[in-house]
Design a protein around this motif. Structure first.
Motif, short mmCIF file in Angstrom:
data_model
loop_
_atom_site.label_atom_id
_atom_site.label_comp_id
_atom_site.label_asym_id
_atom_site.label_seq_id
_atom_site.Cartn_x
_atom_site.Cartn_y
_atom_site.Cartn_z
N ARG A 244 9.80 13.01 -40.26
CA ARG A 244 9.43 12.60 -38.89
C ARG A 244 7.96 12.21 -38.84
O ARG A 244 7.17 12.79 -38.10
N SER B 148 6.24 9.93 -37.50
CA SER B 148 5.54 9.52 -36.28
C SER B 148 5.14 10.72 -35.43
O SER B 148 4.32 10.59 -34.54
N HIS B 149 5.71 11.89 -35.71
CA HIS B 149 5.26 13.07 -34.97
C HIS B 149 3.82 13.40 -35.32
O HIS B 149 3.10 13.99 -34.53
N LEU C 156 1.51 10.97 -37.10
CA LEU C 156 0.70 9.78 -36.85
C LEU C 156 0.68 9.44 -35.36
O LEU C 156 -0.33 9.04 -34.81
N GLY C 157 1.82 9.63 -34.71
CA GLY C 157 1.91 9.33 -33.29
C GLY C 157 1.06 10.28 -32.45
O GLY C 157 0.41 9.87 -31.50
N GLY D 71 -2.49 9.35 -33.00
CA GLY D 71 -2.70 8.06 -32.36
C GLY D 71 -2.77 8.17 -30.85
O GLY D 71 -3.67 7.63 -30.20
N LEU D 72 -1.85 8.94 -30.27
CA LEU D 72 -1.84 9.09 -28.81
C LEU D 72 -3.13 9.72 -28.32
O LEU D 72 -3.70 9.29 -27.31
N ILE E 95 -0.46 4.83 -34.05
CA ILE E 95 0.89 4.86 -33.47
C ILE E 95 1.78 3.84 -34.17
O ILE E 95 2.92 4.15 -34.56
N SER E 96 1.27 2.63 -34.39
CA SER E 96 2.14 1.64 -35.04
C SER E 96 2.39 1.99 -36.50
O SER E 96 3.47 1.74 -37.03
N GLY F 103 2.79 4.96 -37.49
CA GLY F 103 3.85 5.96 -37.36
C GLY F 103 5.22 5.28 -37.25
O GLY F 103 6.18 5.70 -37.88
N PHE F 104 5.29 4.22 -36.45
CA PHE F 104 6.57 3.50 -36.31
C PHE F 104 6.99 2.88 -37.63
O PHE F 104 8.16 2.89 -38.01
N GLU G 170 8.40 5.51 -39.71
CA GLU G 170 9.75 5.85 -39.23
C GLU G 170 10.78 4.83 -39.72
O GLU G 170 11.90 5.19 -40.08
#
Ligand code: UDP
Ligand code: MG
Length: 319
Positions: free
Chosen positions: A227, A229-230, A232-233, A236-237, A286-287, A289-290, A293
């Motif tokens: 997971r 993006s959990h 990196l996201g 990022g957030l 964030i990107s 992370g995507f 994913e």
């Protein structure tokens, strides 16, 4: 049946004695075994020695890699050739004592999947011993698996563990951590360690920088490998929102000042540069992370997502 996997890089003088010691210990304890020597690109005639041992003893097998691929690769090649239900790894330099084999086996019988050696009195130069203490402490803290000697060459584990392990690069230092992360029961026992008699050590100071980078990799892989993006996201957030908050403040400030007829001068404020940088960094993470994913979603293997301990019932016959 015990498979003993031994990676070999330029250890010619040690091999015959190592073979003799293993045979003696296993025979006197009635342990059925075979040895797999993996020659990791030796240039000192180690392969000729392995060939000689294999010809004189049919419990000895040899695998020669085309060049030096590193200890992790050599271990993987050895694990692939292992046929036993139990697997032991051991260094070829006689520093690990084959007399410990029965002790490791006894510990495993208590209900563990991995028994890791712990060189309690380590007979290596100080510039190896002290950094290694720091390394072990860091690994234990960051991974939650508390061992004194993660990178001990002497280890015993069940074949299931070997089937699920995928080590590459220099990740052999993290075999217990990787097994633990998949739910295997890992423990350690103190083992006798001996000074190097022949040849020389294959690792220098650089190993600590690499070991640290690998530690970060392993913490990421075991924590967020399924997971990404959990992580990196989340990072990022945080930065994205921080940047947005700064920009929103500057916008409100600009409107208020302008409406009272004062030039707000926000173009030269450090806050503007920081906010833009934070928002961009956040959007990037964030990107990323995507992207990670996408890789997991389309190329991830199901076998990495979980590890089955047991099955019961009818279907278990087919699996
Ligand atoms: N080794 C290997 N490939 C390498 C480096 C090392 O197969 O690229 C083997 C080496 O022959 C030995 C074991 O890995 O059997 C541990 O190496 P070494 O004794 O040099 O490490 P140290 O005990 O100094 O940490
Ligand atoms: Mg050694």
């Amino acid at each position: 049946m015990l498979s003993i996997v031994i990676p070999v890089l330029n250890e010619r003088e040690s091999l015959a004695q190592l073979h003799a010691e293993i045979c003696q210990t296993c025979q006197s304890h009635g342990i059925k075994f075979h040895i797999i020597f993996v020659d990791d690109g030796s240039t000192d005639g180690s392969w000729e020695e392995i060939r000689r041992l294999a010809e004189s003893d049919d419990r000895v097998r040899g695998v020669r890699l085309r060049r030096n691929f590193g200890k992790a690769a050599a271990l993987m090649a050895g694990l692939k050739a292992a046929r036993g239900s139990l697997i032991m790894t051991m260094d070829a330099d006689l520093q690990d004592d084959p007399a410990e084999i029965p002790n490791l086996l006894a510990k495993l019988e208590e209900g563990y999947d991995v028994v890791n050696g712990w060189k309690r009195r380590r007979l290596d130069p100080w510039h190896k011993v002290y950094p290694s203490k720091v390394f072990n402490w860091m690994v234990s803290r960051l991974t939650g698996l508390k061992l004194h000697d993660h990178n001990c060459g002497l280890k015993l584990f069940r074949a299931e563990v070997a089937r699920e392990l995928r080590i590459y690069g220099e990740l052999h230092r993290f075999i217990p951590v990787l097994a633990h992360a998949r739910g295997f029961r890992v423990t350690e026992i103190p083992v006798h360690h001996r000074p190097r008699q022949f040849g020389r050590s294959k690792y220098g100071v650089r190993r600590f920088v690499r070991g640290f980078l690998d530690l970060l990799t392993v913490v990421f892989l075991t924590g967020f490998g399924q997971r990404p993006s959990h992580m990196l996201g989340a990072v990022g957030l945080f930065f994205f929102l921080l940047g947005c908050a700064g920009l929103a403040y500057l916008a409100v400030y600009w409107v208020v000042k302008m409406s009272s007829g004062v030039d707000p001068h926000i173009g030269t404020r450090p806050l503007l540069a920081y906010s833009v940088a934070a928002a961009l960094l956040g959007a990037q993470a964030i990107s990323l992370g995507f992207l990670a994913e996408l890789i997991v979603a389309y190329t991830g293997r199901e076998s990495d997502a979980y590890s089955v301990a047991e099955r019961v019932g009818r279907e278990s016959d087919d699996n």
